[in-house]
Design an enzyme around this catalytic site. Structure first.
Site, PDB file in Angstrom:
ATOM      1  N   SER A   1       0.848  -1.196   0.000  1.00  0.00           N
ATOM      2  CA  SER A   1       0.000   0.000   0.000  1.00  0.00           C
ATOM      3  C   SER A   1       0.884   1.246   0.000  1.00  0.00           C
ATOM      4  O   SER A   1       1.583   1.494  -0.972  1.00  0.00           O
ATOM      5  CB  SER A   1      -0.951  -0.029   1.209  1.00  0.00           C
ATOM      6  OG  SER A   1      -1.844   1.046   1.164  1.00  0.00           O
ATOM      7  N   THR A   2       0.895   1.993   1.095  1.00  0.00           N
ATOM      8  CA  THR A   2       1.658   3.240   1.153  1.00  0.00           C
ATOM      9  C   THR A   2       3.137   3.002   0.869  1.00  0.00           C
ATOM     10  O   THR A   2       3.773   2.189   1.531  1.00  0.00           O
ATOM     11  CB  THR A   2       1.517   3.880   2.551  1.00  0.00           C
ATOM     12  OG1 THR A   2       0.149   3.902   2.912  1.00  0.00           O
ATOM     13  CG2 THR A   2       2.082   5.286   2.565  1.00  0.00           C
TER      14      THR A   2
ATOM     15  N   HIS B   1      -2.879  -1.063  -3.138  1.00  0.00           N
ATOM     16  CA  HIS B   1      -4.061  -0.256  -2.842  1.00  0.00           C
ATOM     17  C   HIS B   1      -4.024   1.029  -3.663  1.00  0.00           C
ATOM     18  O   HIS B   1      -3.320   1.980  -3.328  1.00  0.00           O
ATOM     19  CB  HIS B   1      -4.114   0.086  -1.348  1.00  0.00           C
ATOM     20  CG  HIS B   1      -4.311  -1.103  -0.477  1.00  0.00           C
ATOM     21  ND1 HIS B   1      -3.929  -1.120   0.851  1.00  0.00           N
ATOM     22  CD2 HIS B   1      -4.848  -2.322  -0.722  1.00  0.00           C
ATOM     23  CE1 HIS B   1      -4.230  -2.293   1.377  1.00  0.00           C
ATOM     24  NE2 HIS B   1      -4.782  -3.044   0.448  1.00  0.00           N
TER      25      HIS B   1
ATOM     26  N   MET C   1      -0.174   0.986   5.241  1.00  0.00           N
ATOM     27  CA  MET C   1      -0.967   1.230   6.432  1.00  0.00           C
ATOM     28  C   MET C   1      -1.922   0.072   6.689  1.00  0.00           C
ATOM     29  O   MET C   1      -2.297  -0.651   5.772  1.00  0.00           O
ATOM     30  CB  MET C   1      -1.810   2.495   6.275  1.00  0.00           C
ATOM     31  CG  MET C   1      -1.037   3.797   6.259  1.00  0.00           C
ATOM     32  SD  MET C   1      -2.177   5.202   6.373  1.00  0.00           S
ATOM     33  CE  MET C   1      -3.274   4.892   5.010  1.00  0.00           C
TER      34      MET C   1
ATOM     35  N   ASP D   1      -4.239  -5.133   6.288  1.00  0.00           N
ATOM     36  CA  ASP D   1      -4.636  -5.959   5.150  1.00  0.00           C
ATOM     37  C   ASP D   1      -3.479  -6.891   4.791  1.00  0.00           C
ATOM     38  O   ASP D   1      -2.337  -6.449   4.657  1.00  0.00           O
ATOM     39  CB  ASP D   1      -4.996  -5.070   3.959  1.00  0.00           C
ATOM     40  CG  ASP D   1      -5.599  -5.865   2.806  1.00  0.00           C
ATOM     41  OD1 ASP D   1      -6.170  -6.938   3.064  1.00  0.00           O
ATOM     42  OD2 ASP D   1      -5.496  -5.390   1.662  1.00  0.00           O
TER      43      ASP D   1
END
Length: 359
Positions: free
Chosen positions: A178-179, A205, A298, A301
């Site tokens: 993600s991030t 994401h 973050m 998940d």
């Protein structure tokens, strides 16, 4: 810790709306605004912000130019790019992430709907502000490599003592991120050789358009094909597929072949695509022939999915805290005791190659 946020945007309605909403958040002490990149650079030493929300498209000095100067003067100051959900906005945002922006958020598509716009700002910006306010900006180099998996030696970065699973061939590498994901993927994928013997599936994401553009950019840097996943595609070794924005990605067995499946089932962990969805399907279809890799991001998940891969005898690698932009997703997996190896991002490709070559 109370935070000071600087919002940089040339549109007065955006500045006012974002600053008004952020001012209602208890953790945020103050919100300053700037109408241009030049004004923002003058304001930074005056207001000493903890984080900057930076518009992508601005006249005179755009978001990319402003970001470059922020990084030159304040290399550890977290920056979130704030872009429109358009092809141009997505392309520029990806450029910004490669130039050192920590994360991005999309602008409300309909500012005339006050309630919807306010909720969008809260959902998109506030969690990222909180997650990034206490971390340092990290830069990741992405040199290409021509190493072949057939020539991988024991010098490659992996802790062999940590690999105590039953030895078997690895047919699938599933990656959740993600991030900080675009830079992390750009560090790993270009190092994988054209003769890489496993398929790679990725959940990053990101919204629609962003994932397609990211796949195209990664494809231009890699020796193996990279593409956005299309439902019904046969899974083959030596190929990389990225989950399309707003669609879950999973695999299903069809007689003697495995097919990609995309759907819009409900989000999990507030995400669609979700890492857990992919990992669960990989565990079901490939069992102990699977490797799950959880990178910077973050939230948690990927934790439940990693449990499934681990339970069926598969392998789990995670990115370490020092090289992660946010050690949420990999941290949850590591702290659950599921990771065989916890590695800096610049050693992850070598670890993957080593495991695949040894099985």
């Amino acid at each position: 810790m109370k935070l000071h946020v600087l919002v940089v945007d040339d549109a007065v309605i955006v500045r006012n709306r974002v600053s008004k909403i952020l001012s209602t958040v208890p953790e945020i002490e103050a919100v300053s605004v700037a109408a241009s990149g030049k004004i923002a650079l003058l304001k930074i030493p005056q207001v000493n912000p903890d984080i900057i929300i930076l518009d992508v498209e601005m006249p005179e000095m755009d978001g990319l130019e402003t970001l470059v100067e922020i990084r030159r003067q304040y290399p550890k100051l977290p920056v979130i790019m704030f872009s429109a959900l358009t092809v141009l906005g997505a392309a520029t945002t990806l450029d910004a992430l490669m130039l050192g922006a920590n994360d991005y958020a999309t602008k409300p598509s309909n500012l005339t709907s006050i309630e919807a716009a306010n909720q969008h700002i809260l959902t998109e910006l506030v969690p990222k502000i909180k997650a990034l306010s206490a971390v340092e900006t990290r830069f990741i180099a992405s040199p290409a490599s021509t190493v072949s998996y057939k020539n991988v030696t024991n010098q490659d970065a992996i802790n062999q003592d940590a690999i105590n699973r039953v030895s078997t061939s690895i047919d699938i590498v599933a990656i959740g991120v993600s991030t900080g994901g675009p830079n992390a993927l750009a560090e790993i994928l270009p190092k994988l050789p054209a003769d890489f013997p496993a398929a790679i599936l990725i959940v990053q994401h990101m919204p629609p358009m962003f994932t397609k553009l990211m796949a195209e950019r990664l494809a231009s840097k890699c020796q193996i094909p990279v593409a956005e996943a299309i439902c019904g595609t046969t899974v083959k070794p030596g190929h990389v597929w990225i989950a399309p924005g707003d669609y879950h990605l999973l695999v299903e067995r069809d007689n003697n072949t495995v097919k990609l499946v995309t759907n819009q089932a409900p989000p999990e962990n507030s995400c669609r695509p979700a890492v857990d969805v992919l990992f669960r399907s990989v565990a079901k279809v490939y069992g102990n022939k699977s490797l799950g890799v959880v990178l910077t991001g973050m939230g948690k998940d990927g934790l439940q999915g990693a449990e499934h891969i681990h339970a069926c005898g598969g392998h789990i690698f995670v990115q370490d805290q020092a090289s992660s932009v946010v050690w949420g997703m990999p941290g949850f997996v590591a702290n659950a005791g599921l990771a065989e190896s916890i590695l800096p991002i610049n050693q992850m490709a070598g670890a993957i190659l080593r495991l695949v070559a040894d099985n």
